[in-house]
Write an enzyme that holds these catalytic residues in place. Sequence first.
Site, mmCIF file in Angstrom:
data_model
loop_
_atom_site.group_PDB
_atom_site.id
_atom_site.type_symbol
_atom_site.label_atom_id
_atom_site.label_comp_id
_atom_site.label_asym_id
_atom_site.label_seq_id
_atom_site.Cartn_x
_atom_site.Cartn_y
_atom_site.Cartn_z
ATOM 1 N N ASP A 159 -39.621 7.610 31.451
ATOM 2 C CA ASP A 159 -39.297 7.558 30.277
ATOM 3 C C ASP A 159 -37.755 7.602 30.396
ATOM 4 O OD1 ASP A 159 -38.462 8.040 27.470
ATOM 5 O OD2 ASP A 159 -40.754 8.574 26.964
ATOM 6 N N ASP A 207 -34.872 3.280 31.876
ATOM 7 C CA ASP A 207 -35.019 2.485 30.673
ATOM 8 C C ASP A 207 -35.465 1.045 30.952
ATOM 9 O OD1 ASP A 207 -33.936 0.625 28.792
ATOM 10 O OD2 ASP A 207 -32.017 1.541 28.700
ATOM 11 N N VAL A 208 -36.569 0.936 30.116
ATOM 12 C CA VAL A 208 -37.453 -0.246 30.372
ATOM 13 C C VAL A 208 -36.776 -1.606 30.018
ATOM 14 C CG1 VAL A 208 -39.709 0.857 29.921
ATOM 15 C CG2 VAL A 208 -38.417 -0.329 28.052
ATOM 16 N N ASN A 239 -45.997 0.956 27.227
ATOM 17 C CA ASN A 239 -46.240 1.851 25.936
ATOM 18 C C ASN A 239 -44.744 2.121 25.266
ATOM 19 O OD1 ASN A 239 -47.465 3.869 24.230
ATOM 20 N ND2 ASN A 239 -45.841 5.139 25.461
ATOM 21 N N TYR A 259 -39.997 -5.375 13.616
ATOM 22 C CA TYR A 259 -41.072 -4.797 14.154
ATOM 23 C C TYR A 259 -42.199 -5.615 14.300
ATOM 24 C CZ TYR A 259 -44.339 -1.029 15.899
ATOM 25 O OH TYR A 259 -44.991 -0.014 16.370
ATOM 26 N N LYS A 311 -43.839 -6.983 17.983
ATOM 27 C CA LYS A 311 -45.321 -6.864 18.291
ATOM 28 C C LYS A 311 -45.856 -8.102 18.189
ATOM 29 C CE LYS A 311 -44.680 -2.258 19.196
ATOM 30 N NZ LYS A 311 -44.825 -1.813 20.552
ATOM 31 N N ILE A 350 -50.478 6.325 13.767
ATOM 32 C CA ILE A 350 -50.982 7.316 14.949
ATOM 33 C C ILE A 350 -50.215 8.604 14.622
ATOM 34 C CG2 ILE A 350 -51.471 7.965 17.150
ATOM 35 C CD1 ILE A 350 -53.078 5.782 16.145
ATOM 36 N N THR A 390 -47.670 10.666 15.761
ATOM 37 C CA THR A 390 -46.625 10.828 16.724
ATOM 38 C C THR A 390 -45.224 10.864 16.187
ATOM 39 O OG1 THR A 390 -46.170 8.430 17.035
ATOM 40 C CG2 THR A 390 -48.128 9.230 18.494
HETATM 41 N N1 LIG Z 1 -47.384 5.794 16.336
HETATM 42 C C1 LIG Z 1 -47.923 4.658 15.901
HETATM 43 O O1 LIG Z 1 -48.200 4.823 14.681
HETATM 44 C C2 LIG Z 1 -47.831 3.428 16.460
HETATM 45 C C3 LIG Z 1 -48.750 2.423 15.998
HETATM 46 C C4 LIG Z 1 -48.799 1.003 16.579
HETATM 47 C C5 LIG Z 1 -48.104 0.991 17.875
HETATM 48 N N2 LIG Z 1 -47.557 1.947 18.482
HETATM 49 C C6 LIG Z 1 -46.837 1.602 19.729
HETATM 50 O O2 LIG Z 1 -47.322 2.586 20.617
HETATM 51 C C7 LIG Z 1 -46.426 2.950 21.495
HETATM 52 C C8 LIG Z 1 -45.928 4.231 21.546
HETATM 53 O O3 LIG Z 1 -45.643 4.813 20.251
HETATM 54 P P1 LIG Z 1 -45.589 6.109 19.976
HETATM 55 O O4 LIG Z 1 -45.986 6.322 18.637
HETATM 56 O O5 LIG Z 1 -46.148 7.241 20.945
HETATM 57 O O6 LIG Z 1 -43.891 6.397 19.946
HETATM 58 P P2 LIG Z 1 -42.842 7.605 20.166
HETATM 59 O O7 LIG Z 1 -41.454 7.250 19.283
HETATM 60 O O8 LIG Z 1 -43.479 9.019 19.738
HETATM 61 O O9 LIG Z 1 -42.629 7.560 21.788
HETATM 62 C C9 LIG Z 1 -42.146 6.374 22.426
HETATM 63 C C10 LIG Z 1 -41.383 6.797 23.750
HETATM 64 O O10 LIG Z 1 -40.853 5.672 24.382
HETATM 65 C C11 LIG Z 1 -39.553 6.035 24.926
HETATM 66 N N3 LIG Z 1 -38.536 5.154 24.969
HETATM 67 C C12 LIG Z 1 -37.940 4.519 23.716
HETATM 68 N N4 LIG Z 1 -37.085 3.581 24.088
HETATM 69 C C13 LIG Z 1 -37.181 3.531 25.717
HETATM 70 C C14 LIG Z 1 -36.464 2.783 26.640
HETATM 71 N N5 LIG Z 1 -35.779 1.970 26.403
HETATM 72 N N6 LIG Z 1 -37.051 2.981 28.157
HETATM 73 C C15 LIG Z 1 -38.074 3.711 28.347
HETATM 74 N N7 LIG Z 1 -38.780 4.572 27.466
HETATM 75 C C16 LIG Z 1 -38.302 4.423 25.999
HETATM 76 C C17 LIG Z 1 -39.119 7.304 24.019
HETATM 77 O O11 LIG Z 1 -38.178 8.014 24.661
HETATM 78 C C18 LIG Z 1 -40.373 7.920 23.673
HETATM 79 O O12 LIG Z 1 -40.638 8.951 24.639
HETATM 80 C C19 LIG Z 1 -44.972 2.077 20.974
HETATM 81 O O13 LIG Z 1 -44.914 0.822 21.726
HETATM 82 C C20 LIG Z 1 -45.407 1.948 19.823
HETATM 83 O O14 LIG Z 1 -44.600 0.699 19.056
HETATM 84 C C21 LIG Z 1 -47.244 3.185 17.876
#
Ligand SMILES: NC(=O)c1ccc[n+]([C@@H]2O[C@H](COP(=O)([O-])OP(=O)(O)OC[C@H]3O[C@@H](n4cnc5c(N)ncnc54)[C@H](O)[C@@H]3O)[C@@H](O)[C@H]2O)c1
Length: 257
Positions: free
Chosen positions: A37, A56-57, A83, A153, A157, A186, A188
């Site tokens: 992360d 950093d991805v 992710n 977004y 996606k 979800i 989070t």
């Molecule tokens: N939570 C939802 O409702 C939901 C729904 C559909 C899809 N998603 C997808 O699932 C994945 C995870 O979502 P989440 O809810 O756990 O998100 P979150 O925001 O809770 O966590 C995302 C994590 O990604 C990290 N991150 C952000 N930019 C980064 C970078 N440049 N390099 C490395 N790490 C980085 C952040 O520090 C964080 O720890 C995402 O791709 C999101 O788009 C989430």
Amino acid sequence: MTDLTGRIALVTGASRGIGAACARALAAEGARVICTDLLAPTDLAEEIGGLAMAQDVTREADWAAAMDLASGEAGGLDILVNNAGLFLMKPVTETTLEDWRRLHAVNVEGVFLGCKAAIPLLTARAGRWAGGASIINLSSIAGLVGSAGAVCYNASKGAVRLMTKGLAMELAPAKVRVNSVHPGVIQTPMGDEVVAGFSAAAGIGDNEARTLLAQRHPLGHMGQVSDIANAVVYLASDKAGFMTGSEMVVDGGFTAS
Ligand SMILES: NC(=O)c1ccc[n+]([C@@H]2O[C@H](COP(=O)([O-])OP(=O)(O)OC[C@H]3O[C@@H](n4cnc5c(N)ncnc54)[C@H](O)[C@@H]3O)[C@@H](O)[C@H]2O)c1
């Protein structure tokens, strides 16, 4: 039991939310997990007996360093979970080019760079497993259906969805499977951002927005991180050995109608 003993996985964005749940779930099935992360998730890595690094991805050099850790200390790579992601809720007229580029840099370029960097390592060990190696890309219901206020977004996606299918075609001969996962909302920190964005757009309070969003999932509630982690573990395993280029929708029926 889905046995992942002996496999090495890398999960990006593993500090919290879905990423942390995936790292825990993969480790619970026996995988050694590299957790990355923006800040290294050291506590999580210690908890699950994995490795942690800051990554950093969006930075190609960070991916090279992650692959060095995988091929060196970890011993290779069998599973990549792309992710890490950002969310944005803004009408198009208020979305700046900078907003667009920042979101796409993480959600799209981050996935591209990760797949590109990991392919040599994944290919090298794919023959060890009946189901080959596995890349799992986190897309969204927003990669399947449109959502007012989330166009940027949606675009990011949707790109992940078809990048996944293209890669699946390209990597099938190498026994590297590539699938996308499409969560509903979800619970989070990002899920909270979705609720806040929805409440602001609709001019209602967060509690009401949370209830309305929950009701948009026919099963009547939002998802838990374990719902997504279970899907990721399955796609990582030999049980999904005939699945590539597929979209695993885990959304309580949100997109079914
Ligand atoms: N939570 C939802 O409702 C939901 C729904 C559909 C899809 N998603 C997808 O699932 C994945 C995870 O979502 P989440 O809810 O756990 O998100 P979150 O925001 O809770 O966590 C995302 C994590 O990604 C990290 N991150 C952000 N930019 C980064 C970078 N440049 N390099 C490395 N790490 C980085 C952040 O520090 C964080 O720890 C995402 O791709 C999101 O788009 C989430």
